[in-house]
Design a protein around this motif. Sequence first.
Motif, mmCIF file in Angstrom:
data_model
loop_
_atom_site.group_PDB
_atom_site.id
_atom_site.type_symbol
_atom_site.label_atom_id
_atom_site.label_comp_id
_atom_site.label_asym_id
_atom_site.label_seq_id
_atom_site.Cartn_x
_atom_site.Cartn_y
_atom_site.Cartn_z
ATOM 1 N N ASP A 34 43.798 42.794 36.048
ATOM 2 C CA ASP A 34 44.925 42.911 36.971
ATOM 3 C C ASP A 34 44.950 41.726 37.935
ATOM 4 O O ASP A 34 46.009 41.146 38.198
ATOM 5 C CB ASP A 34 44.842 44.232 37.738
ATOM 6 N N TYR A 35 43.791 41.337 38.459
ATOM 7 C CA TYR A 35 43.693 40.190 39.368
ATOM 8 C C TYR A 35 44.199 38.923 38.679
ATOM 9 O O TYR A 35 44.984 38.160 39.249
ATOM 10 C CB TYR A 35 42.243 40.008 39.830
ATOM 11 N N ALA A 36 43.748 38.696 37.445
ATOM 12 C CA ALA A 36 44.151 37.491 36.707
ATOM 13 C C ALA A 36 45.661 37.475 36.470
ATOM 14 O O ALA A 36 46.312 36.435 36.646
ATOM 15 C CB ALA A 36 43.401 37.404 35.381
ATOM 16 N N LYS A 37 46.219 38.605 36.091
ATOM 17 C CA LYS A 37 47.660 38.674 35.859
ATOM 18 C C LYS A 37 48.445 38.403 37.139
ATOM 19 O O LYS A 37 49.438 37.678 37.117
ATOM 20 C CB LYS A 37 48.039 40.046 35.287
ATOM 21 N N GLU A 38 48.001 38.980 38.231
ATOM 22 C CA GLU A 38 48.689 38.770 39.508
ATOM 23 C C GLU A 38 48.534 37.329 39.983
ATOM 24 O O GLU A 38 49.497 36.716 40.435
ATOM 25 C CB GLU A 38 48.141 39.730 40.573
ATOM 26 N N TRP A 39 47.322 36.791 39.921
ATOM 27 C CA TRP A 39 47.075 35.430 40.403
ATOM 28 C C TRP A 39 47.886 34.426 39.596
ATOM 29 O O TRP A 39 48.406 33.459 40.146
ATOM 30 C CB TRP A 39 45.581 35.107 40.337
ATOM 31 N N CYS A 40 47.994 34.663 38.291
ATOM 32 C CA CYS A 40 48.715 33.741 37.417
ATOM 33 C C CYS A 40 50.214 34.023 37.365
ATOM 34 O O CYS A 40 50.970 33.210 36.827
ATOM 35 C CB CYS A 40 48.170 33.830 35.987
ATOM 36 N N ILE A 59 35.315 36.484 37.496
ATOM 37 C CA ILE A 59 35.834 37.380 38.535
ATOM 38 C C ILE A 59 34.917 38.585 38.684
ATOM 39 O O ILE A 59 34.557 38.974 39.801
ATOM 40 C CB ILE A 59 37.278 37.816 38.210
ATOM 41 N N ILE A 60 34.511 39.161 37.569
ATOM 42 C CA ILE A 60 33.613 40.321 37.616
ATOM 43 C C ILE A 60 32.280 39.936 38.245
ATOM 44 O O ILE A 60 31.728 40.679 39.056
ATOM 45 C CB ILE A 60 33.447 40.936 36.211
#
Length: 103
Positions: A34-40, A59-60
Amino acid sequence: MDLDDLKVRMGIPLDNVDPVRDAKLAADLEDAIDYAKEWCNNQFENGLPPGVKRAIVAIIKSYSESKNVQSQRLGDMSKSFFEGGSIVSAHGDLRPWKKVRFT
């Protein structure tokens, strides 16, 4: 990316089953994706590219980084690190897939 793929990328043997650890890893995996999708600003509809998977592992790892330790010494061993090292690395891996947001 699933839990088995994450375990392989983190060097955890697939036959090493620990329900508590695996549940934590699964939750962390969901949060990191979710973080990667939002950041990108990218939903990765065709699947996660290898570089994004590498960033998700970083990230983990950043979730467990000690936030206040700058250096640590135990007998002959000395370890130094800076705050946010894994997340900085993750952002570098994610940058090629970042989409510009228009408002």
